[in-house]
Design an enzyme around this catalytic site. Sequence first.
Site, PDB file in Angstrom:
ATOM      1  CD  GLU A   1       4.479  13.717  -7.129  1.00 47.62           C
ATOM      2  OE1 GLU A   1       3.596  13.258  -7.870  1.00 47.62           O
ATOM      3  OE2 GLU A   1       4.610  14.936  -6.905  1.00 47.62           O
TER       4      GLU A   1
ATOM      5  CB  CYS B   1       0.003   7.498  -9.640  1.00 49.78           C
ATOM      6  SG  CYS B   1       0.907   8.610 -10.706  1.00 49.78           S
TER       7      CYS B   1
ATOM      8  N   GLY C   1       0.848  -1.188   0.000  1.00 45.76           N
ATOM      9  CA  GLY C   1       0.000   0.000   0.000  1.00 45.76           C
ATOM     10  C   GLY C   1       0.882   1.235   0.000  1.00 45.76           C
TER      11      GLY C   1
ATOM     12  N   GLY D   1       4.694   5.457   2.240  1.00 44.99           N
ATOM     13  CA  GLY D   1       4.857   6.900   2.427  1.00 44.99           C
ATOM     14  C   GLY D   1       5.114   7.228   3.892  1.00 44.99           C
TER      15      GLY D   1
END
Lengths: 497, 485
Positions: A231, A266, A209, A214
């Site tokens: 990003e 994305c 994920g 991130g």
Amino acid sequence: MSGEDSQTQKKAVFDAETASSLMKELRENFGSRRSRSYEWRVSQVKALLKAVLNNEEQIVNALRSDLAKPPLETVVYEIGMLKNSCEVILKELKHWMTPEKVKTSIRTFPSSAEIIPEPLGVVLVISAWNYPLLLSLDPVVGAIAAGNAVVLKPSEIAPATSSLLAKLIEKYMDPSFVRVVEGAVDETTALLQQKWDKIFYTVIAGLLGNGRVGRIVMTAAAKHLTPVVLELGGKSPVVVDSNINLKVAARRIISGKWGLNNGQACISPDYVITTKDYAPNLVNALKTELEECYGKNPMESEDLSRIVSSNHFARLSRFLNDDKVSGKIVYGGEKDEKKLRIAPTILLDVPRDSLIMGEEIFGPLLPIITVNKLEESLDLIISGEKPLAAYVFTNDKKFQEQFVKNVSSGGLLVNDTTLHLVVDTLPFGGVGESGMGAYHGKFSFDAFTHKKAVLYRSFAGDSSLRYPPYTDTKQRLMKALIGGSILGIIRALLGSS
Amino acid sequence: MEIGGELRELREYFKTGKTKSVTWRKSQLTAILDLIHENEDAISKVLHQDLGKHPVEAFRDEIGGVEKSASKSLSCVEKWMTPKKNDIPLLFFPAKGEVLSEPLGVVLIFSSWNFPIILALDPLIGAISAGNVVVIKPSEQAPACSSFLANTIPRYLDSNGIKVIEGGADVCEQLLLQKWDKIFFTGSPRVASVVMSAAAKNLTPVTLELGGKCPAILDSLPNPSEFKFAVKRIVGGKWGPCSGQACIGVDYLLVEERFSSSLIELFKKIIRRFYGENPLESNVLSRIVNKHQFERIRNLLEDPLVAASIVHGGLVDEENLFIEPTILLDPPLDSQIMTEEIFGPLLPIITLNNIQESIEFINAKPKPLAIYAFTKDETFKRKILSETSSGSVIFNDTLVQFLCDTLPFGGVGQSGFGRYHGKYSFDTFSHEKAVMHRKLFLEIEPRYPPWSRFKLEFLKLAYRLNYFGLLLHMMGFKLGLKRYN
């Protein structure tokens, strides 16, 4: 992450110690100040451009090997976009590097001020597997344009491209400032332990994920107070109104979904929302146009990328095997595990709590959610996490305004999909769960720059009212001065305020 | 109410969209101006209570600044909210591109104890002008000010959208467990790291306004009145703001050895003029905020080698938490006073053989929030700018960059990241959304598969915005482009 890359075993171990000496070396080189000069930056950007243009065939082959990417997608999206970035930099860099003069007010009279852009220092770029060349080199060229030293860690999930990048950068770029570290989790962890001046991380939907990765990156950065650009991604929705040119809309959805690495991008449209009444029209239009683009047997089409790995294939299969969506497939659904291919698939009326609606799909499956009234689509989108992109097809000015005003996303397109990616005057980045920071065009330069504020004062015009002892007159004068009004100052001088 | 509940309320309020309207933003900014105008004395009082700040200092550094910032935002907010139009290449005609600033949502502001009013209200002004809902967590180490904010803000501002939550470390911890859309932190690097790690759990973007050892460089100034100006400004920049407890205060001074004795004499004279014969009794100097900070600063002088280097001052009043302006000459470079941010009224003077060495000296330490350089040598100025890195650089003065709201205020490296003041405040609490409008006619067919050589050539030309080439290509001519097979 899958450790399929046997090349890592042949190389020396890259651990925290190696990372630390790499960092030390680059810091020393950065200290020599060579990367600050305009000439150096231009020479490096030109070198990168040459590297890519002179090795087009190798690049196409690497991407075909990693992703079965159609050559046209490689040339247009990966090479074409990078070329564009380099050319914009070469054209504008002098202007970007020029200090920006700013106005000063009477409060600091006499003075002059400017903002000087300077490189941050030594930066880390970690890229993703779906556009492995572009997502590596686009941030790298931004970092170089800003005068930094940079380490690139390409994705190990696209091993042929990773290897090619390492080779090309070694051959064409200045090794004192630009380096590639190949590898997987261990190498990334070692790199993240170091103190960088900036970390630029493109993470895409995957097994962990992208939100989770991130968080790991930002936590590592927090130890050293390193600023980051993340990003990430999200579920980019497409809302389709009735009363539109359905053929054009369908084709634009197709180009954004299956035309971009077969949905593994994305900003690909993730899911569609339309009214119950209009859904059949939309489905028919999509079916017709899909056949025109990919033929009657899309599993054999060379114009579609394959699924990148068996792990991702399994992830996508899970969505299709979910009980909650059984019977909902209205187009496609074919899978070939050996060839890692999944056909363009449309699902109609999926329940909101199905697996496919619970995370970013990142593949060739397009669920359609139906609502009674189109306005309900806004609530649905707003109730979820902020996506990287949001798309709406409508001719209704009022609905369009509502959409633009109320849907918060990284970027937003009206009556098209994904094009904002190629417009370098628009910042490209996320918000909330879809990321932080932006790049492309001048935004890339800014992402890797510190804007230093400089104020010039002279020895004239010193006023004792700055200093103690503080008298009433001084107090009055100071208030007037900070208030910045000439009248106030005059009044204070005359003692009447 | 418990914090989770307060946050839920704020989120619901934000969802109503009320805070996005220009009217709401302007009404809140006006309310801040009213708050300041009607409570100037009260604010001076609590600042004096917490820090012993003189009313003039309180005005100059806090009240005046907030007033100016609120006025500026009030007059500019509508302009700032206007979408910025961006050029879209002709290739995409018809198309329109713009960047829309939108609020991030629910914002948390941590303010610091040394400028407890402005460091709470200035970021608040930014957050409000950007349309967010806000929680302010004032520093508990300035309790009178914290109380003042908690009691006064609800009387003027919309308490559905702006809340003040008081408390200590445990409250901070609880706040950090929540999900915010932005956290704005002013404070020390150590706590900043904790805040950023907590923010990482929710991918919350942060702005960190930290500090560092802000050096002052004093070059040779043969004109005696200029030399005096410079020293006055350094004195003002060291002891003026909160007795040295300021992130942009002068931390230490670099000067050539041959000037050190006349410099010290001048310092003594000016300190006496500003603060009287007995600074401990001066009502013009702030005191140290609390016992913990007092002891920390006093300990910096414990090292016998450091104590031996004191050339002026050194007296302390433990009961009243006062430390007089103290100057040290060449304390050991590895002593704590030279390795940590002092954040107090001790000024080390480091002498060099040649002032050019100051660049290397500064670069050996983490990047500071500001560098102050007093020099008339244009070459040296350029060298300082290009060979050092800091949040900002000020030539021939100290601290005034704070007053210039066209300059971004923020750090780099250990001194932080992100920036504010003026429009930068608005931007720091905004998300800049890229919006592109297209029409549903006039299509570029080569966008779509099935792919062919024609389409590839077309797209290559399109990328270079080679419109003429595109035209020719469409008419069936090749331009001798590299063949792709």
